[in-house]
Design a protein around this motif. Structure first.
Motif, PDB file in Angstrom:
ATOM      1  N   LEU A 194     -88.675   1.058  31.687  1.00 53.30           N
ATOM      2  CA  LEU A 194     -88.218   2.540  31.435  1.00 53.30           C
ATOM      3  C   LEU A 194     -87.068   2.641  30.402  1.00 53.30           C
ATOM      4  CD1 LEU A 194     -88.283   4.171  35.015  1.00 53.30           C
ATOM      5  CD2 LEU A 194     -90.256   4.206  33.164  1.00 53.30           C
ATOM      6  N   THR A 195     -86.333   1.661  30.652  1.00 54.90           N
ATOM      7  CA  THR A 195     -85.049   1.706  29.459  1.00 54.90           C
ATOM      8  C   THR A 195     -85.712   1.558  28.122  1.00 54.90           C
ATOM      9  OG1 THR A 195     -83.620   0.538  31.082  1.00 54.90           O
ATOM     10  CG2 THR A 195     -83.023   0.450  28.850  1.00 54.90           C
ATOM     11  N   TRP A 196     -86.513   0.587  27.854  1.00 53.88           N
ATOM     12  CA  TRP A 196     -87.267   0.611  26.607  1.00 53.88           C
ATOM     13  C   TRP A 196     -87.879   1.639  26.325  1.00 53.88           C
ATOM     14  CZ3 TRP A 196     -87.298  -2.084  22.305  1.00 53.88           C
ATOM     15  CH2 TRP A 196     -88.390  -2.071  21.410  1.00 53.88           C
ATOM     16  N   ALA A 197     -88.683   2.208  27.229  1.00 59.35           N
ATOM     17  CA  ALA A 197     -89.518   3.777  27.106  1.00 59.35           C
ATOM     18  C   ALA A 197     -88.504   4.882  26.506  1.00 59.35           C
ATOM     19  CB  ALA A 197     -90.231   4.161  28.195  1.00 59.35           C
ATOM     20  N   SER A 198     -87.410   4.784  27.280  1.00 67.48           N
ATOM     21  CA  SER A 198     -86.335   5.830  26.671  1.00 67.48           C
ATOM     22  C   SER A 198     -85.733   5.659  25.410  1.00 67.48           C
ATOM     23  CB  SER A 198     -85.225   5.899  27.494  1.00 67.48           C
ATOM     24  OG  SER A 198     -84.213   6.595  27.465  1.00 67.48           O
ATOM     25  N   ARG A 199     -85.743   4.461  24.873  1.00 69.92           N
ATOM     26  CA  ARG A 199     -84.994   4.171  23.798  1.00 69.92           C
ATOM     27  C   ARG A 199     -86.182   4.567  22.501  1.00 69.92           C
ATOM     28  NH1 ARG A 199     -80.686   0.194  23.799  1.00 69.92           N
ATOM     29  NH2 ARG A 199     -80.163  -0.232  25.912  1.00 69.92           N
ATOM     30  N   VAL A 200     -87.413   3.992  22.865  1.00 67.53           N
ATOM     31  CA  VAL A 200     -88.423   4.474  21.830  1.00 67.53           C
ATOM     32  C   VAL A 200     -88.581   5.752  21.651  1.00 67.53           C
ATOM     33  CG1 VAL A 200     -90.976   4.435  21.571  1.00 67.53           C
ATOM     34  CG2 VAL A 200     -89.560   2.231  22.370  1.00 67.53           C
ATOM     35  N   GLU A 201     -88.398   6.654  23.054  1.00 65.01           N
ATOM     36  CA  GLU A 201     -88.453   8.446  22.871  1.00 65.01           C
ATOM     37  C   GLU A 201     -87.552   8.591  21.900  1.00 65.01           C
ATOM     38  OE1 GLU A 201     -88.814  11.607  26.367  1.00 65.01           O
ATOM     39  OE2 GLU A 201     -86.839  10.260  26.005  1.00 65.01           O
ATOM     40  N   GLY A 202     -86.200   8.143  21.813  1.00 68.08           N
ATOM     41  CA  GLY A 202     -85.288   8.595  20.866  1.00 68.08           C
ATOM     42  C   GLY A 202     -85.761   8.214  19.346  1.00 68.08           C
ATOM     43  N   TYR A 203     -86.546   7.135  19.291  1.00 69.24           N
ATOM     44  CA  TYR A 203     -87.171   6.867  17.866  1.00 69.24           C
ATOM     45  C   TYR A 203     -88.062   7.957  17.450  1.00 69.24           C
ATOM     46  CZ  TYR A 203     -90.836   5.098  15.006  1.00 69.24           C
ATOM     47  OH  TYR A 203     -91.865   5.193  14.017  1.00 69.24           O
ATOM     48  N   LEU A 218     -72.813   6.225  17.129  1.00 73.17           N
ATOM     49  CA  LEU A 218     -74.053   6.617  17.203  1.00 73.17           C
ATOM     50  C   LEU A 218     -74.276   7.904  17.975  1.00 73.17           C
ATOM     51  CD1 LEU A 218     -77.414   6.088  16.710  1.00 73.17           C
ATOM     52  CD2 LEU A 218     -77.424   5.108  19.075  1.00 73.17           C
ATOM     53  N   LEU A 219     -73.516   7.887  19.070  1.00 77.48           N
ATOM     54  CA  LEU A 219     -73.375   9.359  19.809  1.00 77.48           C
ATOM     55  C   LEU A 219     -72.830  10.388  18.855  1.00 77.48           C
ATOM     56  CD1 LEU A 219     -72.318   8.099  23.450  1.00 77.48           C
ATOM     57  CD2 LEU A 219     -74.441   8.979  22.686  1.00 77.48           C
ATOM     58  N   GLN A 220     -71.665  10.043  18.121  1.00 74.90           N
ATOM     59  CA  GLN A 220     -71.043  11.004  17.402  1.00 74.90           C
ATOM     60  C   GLN A 220     -72.025  11.362  16.088  1.00 74.90           C
ATOM     61  OE1 GLN A 220     -67.953  12.386  17.469  1.00 74.90           O
ATOM     62  NE2 GLN A 220     -68.825  13.903  16.034  1.00 74.90           N
ATOM     63  N   SER A 221     -72.694  10.568  15.550  1.00 78.77           N
ATOM     64  CA  SER A 221     -73.989  10.792  14.666  1.00 78.77           C
ATOM     65  C   SER A 221     -75.080  11.773  15.171  1.00 78.77           C
ATOM     66  CB  SER A 221     -74.463   9.404  13.974  1.00 78.77           C
ATOM     67  OG  SER A 221     -73.556   8.567  13.397  1.00 78.77           O
ATOM     68  N   ILE A 222     -75.364  11.530  16.290  1.00 79.82           N
ATOM     69  CA  ILE A 222     -76.260  12.494  17.006  1.00 79.82           C
ATOM     70  C   ILE A 222     -75.631  13.944  16.961  1.00 79.82           C
ATOM     71  CG2 ILE A 222     -77.348  13.008  19.126  1.00 79.82           C
ATOM     72  CD1 ILE A 222     -77.863  10.099  19.546  1.00 79.82           C
ATOM     73  N   LYS A 223     -74.289  13.917  17.433  1.00 84.01           N
ATOM     74  CA  LYS A 223     -73.549  15.334  17.476  1.00 84.01           C
ATOM     75  C   LYS A 223     -73.430  15.894  16.239  1.00 84.01           C
ATOM     76  CE  LYS A 223     -70.740  14.232  21.479  1.00 84.01           C
ATOM     77  NZ  LYS A 223     -69.272  14.178  22.202  1.00 84.01           N
ATOM     78  N   ASN A 224     -73.396  15.197  15.052  1.00 85.95           N
ATOM     79  CA  ASN A 224     -73.215  15.673  14.147  1.00 85.95           C
ATOM     80  C   ASN A 224     -74.493  16.360  13.424  1.00 85.95           C
ATOM     81  OD1 ASN A 224     -70.528  14.781  13.673  1.00 85.95           O
ATOM     82  ND2 ASN A 224     -71.165  13.081  12.652  1.00 85.95           N
ATOM     83  N   ILE A 225     -75.707  15.555  13.895  1.00 84.93           N
ATOM     84  CA  ILE A 225     -76.818  16.480  13.497  1.00 84.93           C
ATOM     85  C   ILE A 225     -77.293  17.654  14.200  1.00 84.93           C
ATOM     86  CG2 ILE A 225     -79.487  15.877  13.336  1.00 84.93           C
ATOM     87  CD1 ILE A 225     -78.018  14.403  11.296  1.00 84.93           C
ATOM     88  N   GLN A 226     -76.678  17.482  15.531  1.00 83.83           N
ATOM     89  CA  GLN A 226     -76.824  18.697  16.308  1.00 83.83           C
ATOM     90  C   GLN A 226     -76.231  19.869  15.712  1.00 83.83           C
ATOM     91  OE1 GLN A 226     -75.871  16.844  20.246  1.00 83.83           O
ATOM     92  NE2 GLN A 226     -77.391  18.151  20.734  1.00 83.83           N
ATOM     93  N   LEU A 227     -74.855  19.511  15.064  1.00 84.00           N
ATOM     94  CA  LEU A 227     -74.203  20.715  14.619  1.00 84.00           C
ATOM     95  C   LEU A 227     -74.920  21.293  13.297  1.00 84.00           C
ATOM     96  CD1 LEU A 227     -70.411  19.278  14.638  1.00 84.00           C
ATOM     97  CD2 LEU A 227     -71.386  21.074  16.111  1.00 84.00           C
ATOM     98  N   ASP A 228     -75.436  20.443  12.489  1.00 82.81           N
ATOM     99  CA  ASP A 228     -76.425  20.865  11.314  1.00 82.81           C
ATOM    100  C   ASP A 228     -77.589  21.632  12.095  1.00 82.81           C
ATOM    101  OD1 ASP A 228     -74.567  19.478   9.522  1.00 82.81           O
ATOM    102  OD2 ASP A 228     -75.782  17.648   9.320  1.00 82.81           O
ATOM    103  N   LEU A 264     -82.503  16.244  21.452  1.00 81.72           N
ATOM    104  CA  LEU A 264     -81.269  15.357  20.863  1.00 81.72           C
ATOM    105  C   LEU A 264     -80.373  15.535  21.920  1.00 81.72           C
ATOM    106  CD1 LEU A 264     -80.941  15.983  16.898  1.00 81.72           C
ATOM    107  CD2 LEU A 264     -81.840  13.803  18.146  1.00 81.72           C
ATOM    108  N   GLU A 265     -79.859  16.886  22.823  1.00 77.07           N
ATOM    109  CA  GLU A 265     -78.947  16.806  23.480  1.00 77.07           C
ATOM    110  C   GLU A 265     -79.415  15.781  24.805  1.00 77.07           C
ATOM    111  OE1 GLU A 265     -75.415  18.505  25.462  1.00 77.07           O
ATOM    112  OE2 GLU A 265     -75.954  18.114  23.496  1.00 77.07           O
ATOM    113  N   ARG A 266     -80.531  15.961  25.154  1.00 76.58           N
ATOM    114  CA  ARG A 266     -80.825  15.276  26.315  1.00 76.58           C
ATOM    115  C   ARG A 266     -80.899  13.597  26.087  1.00 76.58           C
ATOM    116  NH1 ARG A 266     -85.847  13.235  28.330  1.00 76.58           N
ATOM    117  NH2 ARG A 266     -86.937  14.195  26.556  1.00 76.58           N
ATOM    118  N   LYS A 267     -81.176  13.201  24.931  1.00 76.60           N
ATOM    119  CA  LYS A 267     -81.224  12.002  24.503  1.00 76.60           C
ATOM    120  C   LYS A 267     -79.803  11.479  24.400  1.00 76.60           C
ATOM    121  CE  LYS A 267     -84.032   9.748  24.124  1.00 76.60           C
ATOM    122  NZ  LYS A 267     -84.403   9.057  25.314  1.00 76.60           N
ATOM    123  N   ARG A 268     -78.948  12.249  23.874  1.00 74.82           N
ATOM    124  CA  ARG A 268     -77.431  11.825  23.761  1.00 74.82           C
ATOM    125  C   ARG A 268     -76.629  11.616  25.058  1.00 74.82           C
ATOM    126  NH1 ARG A 268     -72.617  14.483  24.024  1.00 74.82           N
ATOM    127  NH2 ARG A 268     -73.809  16.722  24.117  1.00 74.82           N
TER     128      ARG A 268
END
Length: 232
Positions: free
Chosen positions: A197-206, A146-156, A120-124
Protein backbone atom coordinates in the motif's frame (compact mmCIF):
# COMPACT_ATOMS: atom_id res chain seq x y z
CA UNK A 1 -30.17 88.60 -49.66
CA UNK A 2 -30.21 87.85 -45.92
CA UNK A 3 -30.73 90.87 -43.69
CA UNK A 4 -28.58 91.60 -40.65
CA UNK A 5 -31.43 90.60 -38.31
CA UNK A 6 -32.09 87.36 -40.21
CA UNK A 7 -28.38 86.53 -40.10
CA UNK A 8 -28.31 87.05 -36.32
CA UNK A 9 -31.33 84.76 -35.96
CA UNK A 10 -29.61 82.18 -38.11
CA UNK A 11 -26.46 82.30 -35.96
CA UNK A 12 -28.58 82.00 -32.83
CA UNK A 13 -30.39 78.93 -34.19
CA UNK A 14 -27.10 77.30 -35.21
CA UNK A 15 -25.64 77.96 -31.79
CA UNK A 16 -28.63 76.38 -30.08
CA UNK A 17 -28.47 73.43 -32.47
CA UNK A 18 -24.75 72.80 -31.83
CA UNK A 19 -25.25 73.11 -28.10
CA UNK A 20 -28.01 70.51 -28.22
CA UNK A 21 -25.89 68.23 -30.41
CA UNK A 22 -22.76 68.40 -28.25
CA UNK A 23 -24.17 66.43 -25.25
CA UNK A 24 -25.35 63.69 -27.61
CA UNK A 25 -21.91 63.42 -29.20
CA UNK A 26 -20.32 63.42 -25.78
CA UNK A 27 -22.63 60.64 -24.57
CA UNK A 28 -21.95 58.51 -27.66
CA UNK A 29 -18.22 59.03 -27.23
CA UNK A 30 -18.42 57.95 -23.58
CA UNK A 31 -20.40 54.84 -24.50
CA UNK A 32 -17.79 53.87 -27.09
CA UNK A 33 -14.96 54.41 -24.61
CA UNK A 34 -16.79 52.41 -21.96
CA UNK A 35 -17.38 49.48 -24.30
CA UNK A 36 -13.74 49.47 -25.34
CA UNK A 37 -12.47 49.80 -21.77
CA UNK A 38 -14.74 46.98 -20.56
CA UNK A 39 -13.25 44.66 -23.17
CA UNK A 40 -9.60 45.48 -22.53
CA UNK A 41 -9.54 44.41 -18.85
CA UNK A 42 -11.44 41.18 -19.62
CA UNK A 43 -8.96 40.24 -22.35
CA UNK A 44 -6.11 41.17 -20.01
CA UNK A 45 -7.57 38.92 -17.29
CA UNK A 46 -7.70 35.95 -19.65
CA UNK A 47 -4.12 36.64 -20.73
CA UNK A 48 -3.05 36.86 -17.09
CA UNK A 49 -4.76 33.53 -16.36
CA UNK A 50 -2.97 32.05 -19.36
CA UNK A 51 0.43 33.20 -18.06
CA UNK A 52 -0.35 31.94 -14.56
CA UNK A 53 -1.40 28.56 -15.97
CA UNK A 54 1.86 28.23 -17.87
CA UNK A 55 3.93 29.24 -14.85
CA UNK A 56 2.04 26.76 -12.68
CA UNK A 57 2.71 23.99 -15.19
CA UNK A 58 6.44 24.77 -15.09
CA UNK A 59 6.31 24.36 -11.29
CA UNK A 60 4.38 21.09 -11.60
CA UNK A 61 6.97 19.71 -14.03
CA UNK A 62 9.78 20.43 -11.55
CA UNK A 63 7.74 19.00 -8.69
CA UNK A 64 6.98 15.83 -10.67
CA UNK A 65 10.70 15.18 -11.26
CA UNK A 66 11.49 15.79 -7.58
CA UNK A 67 8.60 13.62 -6.42
CA UNK A 68 9.56 10.72 -8.68
CA UNK A 69 13.17 10.87 -7.56
CA UNK A 70 12.37 10.98 -3.83
CA UNK A 71 9.27 8.80 -3.63
CA UNK A 72 9.79 6.35 -6.52
CA UNK A 73 13.58 6.33 -6.76
CA UNK A 74 13.62 7.43 -10.41
CA UNK A 75 13.01 10.99 -11.60
CA UNK A 76 12.28 9.67 -15.10
CA UNK A 77 9.60 7.23 -13.89
CA UNK A 78 6.74 7.06 -16.39
CA UNK A 79 3.74 4.82 -16.86
CA UNK A 80 0.93 6.33 -18.93
CA UNK A 81 -1.30 3.29 -18.49
CA UNK A 82 -1.98 4.14 -14.84
CA UNK A 83 -5.25 5.95 -14.18
CA UNK A 84 -7.28 7.36 -11.29
CA UNK A 85 -11.04 7.53 -11.75
CA UNK A 86 -11.31 10.54 -9.42
CA UNK A 87 -9.29 12.80 -11.72
CA UNK A 88 -10.83 14.91 -14.53
CA UNK A 89 -10.79 13.63 -18.09
CA UNK A 90 -7.89 14.93 -20.14
CA UNK A 91 -9.14 14.01 -23.60
CA UNK A 92 -11.96 15.87 -25.35
CA UNK A 93 -13.17 15.66 -28.93
CA UNK A 94 -12.09 18.79 -30.76
CA UNK A 95 -15.56 19.61 -32.07
CA UNK A 96 -17.10 19.16 -28.61
CA UNK A 97 -14.40 21.36 -27.12
CA UNK A 98 -15.12 24.14 -29.62
CA UNK A 99 -18.88 23.95 -29.00
CA UNK A 100 -18.51 24.67 -25.29
CA UNK A 101 -19.89 28.04 -24.21
CA UNK A 102 -17.64 30.41 -22.30
CA UNK A 103 -19.66 29.71 -19.17
CA UNK A 104 -19.31 25.93 -19.54
CA UNK A 105 -15.60 26.27 -20.19
CA UNK A 106 -15.02 28.32 -17.03
CA UNK A 107 -17.34 26.27 -14.86
CA UNK A 108 -15.62 23.02 -15.86
CA UNK A 109 -12.24 24.63 -15.17
CA UNK A 110 -13.45 25.61 -11.69
CA UNK A 111 -14.55 22.04 -10.90
CA UNK A 112 -11.35 20.51 -12.26
CA UNK A 113 -9.03 22.91 -10.43
CA UNK A 114 -10.84 22.21 -7.15
CA UNK A 115 -10.44 18.48 -7.79
CA UNK A 116 -6.69 18.74 -8.29
CA UNK A 117 -6.31 21.00 -5.27
CA UNK A 118 -8.20 18.50 -3.09
CA UNK A 119 -6.15 15.57 -4.40
CA UNK A 120 -2.88 17.39 -3.69
CA UNK A 121 -4.11 18.30 -0.21
CA UNK A 122 -4.91 14.66 0.56
CA UNK A 123 -1.57 13.51 -0.82
CA UNK A 124 0.35 16.16 1.11
CA UNK A 125 -1.29 15.08 4.38
CA UNK A 126 -0.54 11.43 3.60
CA UNK A 127 3.11 12.27 3.06
CA UNK A 128 3.24 14.28 6.28
CA UNK A 129 1.77 11.35 8.20
CA UNK A 130 3.90 8.67 6.56
CA UNK A 131 7.16 10.60 6.91
CA UNK A 132 6.39 12.20 10.26
CA UNK A 133 8.58 9.83 12.25
CA UNK A 134 11.47 10.11 9.80
CA UNK A 135 11.82 13.89 9.66
CA UNK A 136 15.49 13.88 10.59
CA UNK A 137 18.72 14.63 8.76
CA UNK A 138 19.01 15.05 5.02
CA UNK A 139 16.04 12.78 4.25
CA UNK A 140 13.81 14.81 6.51
CA UNK A 141 14.93 18.06 4.87
CA UNK A 142 14.21 16.64 1.42
CA UNK A 143 10.73 15.63 2.51
CA UNK A 144 10.05 19.07 3.96
CA UNK A 145 11.16 20.66 0.68
CA UNK A 146 8.85 18.35 -1.24
CA UNK A 147 5.89 19.20 0.99
CA UNK A 148 6.57 22.92 0.61
CA UNK A 149 6.70 22.53 -3.18
CA UNK A 150 3.28 20.86 -3.11
CA UNK A 151 1.94 23.74 -1.02
CA UNK A 152 3.33 26.22 -3.55
CA UNK A 153 1.50 24.47 -6.39
CA UNK A 154 -1.67 24.52 -4.31
CA UNK A 155 -1.31 28.28 -3.89
CA UNK A 156 -0.98 28.68 -7.64
CA UNK A 157 -4.07 26.55 -8.19
CA UNK A 158 -5.96 28.63 -5.66
CA UNK A 159 -5.00 31.81 -7.54
CA UNK A 160 -6.27 30.23 -10.75
CA UNK A 161 -9.53 29.26 -9.04
CA UNK A 162 -9.99 32.86 -7.89
CA UNK A 163 -9.36 34.12 -11.41
CA UNK A 164 -11.92 31.73 -12.87
CA UNK A 165 -14.47 32.60 -10.17
CA UNK A 166 -14.03 36.32 -10.85
CA UNK A 167 -14.42 35.85 -14.59
CA UNK A 168 -17.59 33.81 -14.08
CA UNK A 169 -19.07 36.44 -11.76
CA UNK A 170 -18.61 39.14 -14.41
CA UNK A 171 -20.05 37.10 -17.24
CA UNK A 172 -23.47 38.09 -18.52
CA UNK A 173 -25.96 35.92 -16.63
CA UNK A 174 -28.24 35.83 -19.66
CA UNK A 175 -25.67 33.66 -21.43
CA UNK A 176 -25.74 31.03 -18.70
CA UNK A 177 -27.26 27.75 -19.75
CA UNK A 178 -28.90 26.03 -16.75
CA UNK A 179 -28.51 22.69 -18.48
CA UNK A 180 -24.79 23.17 -19.06
CA UNK A 181 -22.31 20.33 -18.98
CA UNK A 182 -21.92 18.20 -15.89
CA UNK A 183 -18.60 17.57 -14.11
CA UNK A 184 -16.09 15.39 -15.90
CA UNK A 185 -16.61 11.68 -15.46
CA UNK A 186 -13.82 9.17 -16.02
CA UNK A 187 -14.04 5.53 -17.10
CA UNK A 188 -13.24 2.82 -14.51
CA UNK A 189 -9.56 2.90 -13.55
CA UNK A 190 -7.24 0.55 -15.40
CA UNK A 191 -4.75 0.68 -12.53
CA UNK A 192 -4.91 -1.98 -9.81
CA UNK A 193 -2.82 -1.02 -6.75
CA UNK A 194 -0.11 -3.51 -5.81
CA UNK A 195 -0.20 -5.31 -2.49
CA UNK A 196 2.31 -2.87 -1.00
CA UNK A 197 0.00 0.00 0.00
CA UNK A 198 2.89 2.36 0.66
CA UNK A 199 4.10 1.92 -2.90
CA UNK A 200 0.55 2.30 -4.21
CA UNK A 201 0.19 5.59 -2.35
CA UNK A 202 3.46 6.86 -3.78
CA UNK A 203 2.45 5.92 -7.32
CA UNK A 204 -0.87 7.67 -6.78
CA UNK A 205 1.02 10.90 -6.17
CA UNK A 206 2.84 10.41 -9.46
CA UNK A 207 -0.46 9.98 -11.32
CA UNK A 208 -1.91 13.15 -9.77
CA UNK A 209 1.08 15.28 -10.74
CA UNK A 210 1.40 13.71 -14.18
CA UNK A 211 -2.26 14.36 -15.01
CA UNK A 212 -2.13 17.88 -13.53
CA UNK A 213 0.78 18.68 -15.81
CA UNK A 214 -1.24 17.53 -18.84
CA UNK A 215 -4.43 19.21 -17.61
CA UNK A 216 -2.71 22.59 -17.39
CA UNK A 217 -1.88 22.33 -21.10
CA UNK A 218 -5.59 21.87 -21.76
CA UNK A 219 -6.50 24.78 -19.46
CA UNK A 220 -3.99 27.06 -21.20
CA UNK A 221 -5.74 26.35 -24.51
CA UNK A 222 -9.06 27.32 -22.92
CA UNK A 223 -7.74 30.70 -21.74
CA UNK A 224 -6.07 31.29 -25.11
CA UNK A 225 -9.38 30.66 -26.88
CA UNK A 226 -11.34 32.89 -24.47
CA UNK A 227 -8.88 35.75 -24.95
CA UNK A 228 -8.91 35.40 -28.74
CA UNK A 229 -12.72 35.72 -28.86
CA UNK A 230 -12.57 39.29 -27.53
CA UNK A 231 -12.07 41.60 -30.52
CA UNK A 232 -10.84 45.14 -29.88
Amino acid sequence: MMSHVDFDDYLLQMTVWWRSLFPLCYILSCVQLYCASSQVPQKAKYNYSLRLTRLTRTGVQRLLNTYNEQQLGNKDFENRSLRLSSLPLLSTEFDSWLRLTDWERLRTASWDLHTYWDMLERKRKQLEGAEGEQMAGQQGQSTMTLLQSIKNIQLDLRDLMKQVSFQMSHMNSSSVNPTASTPSQNPPPSYQPPSNLTWASRVEGYIILRDLNLYLIKLARDFLLLASKIQL
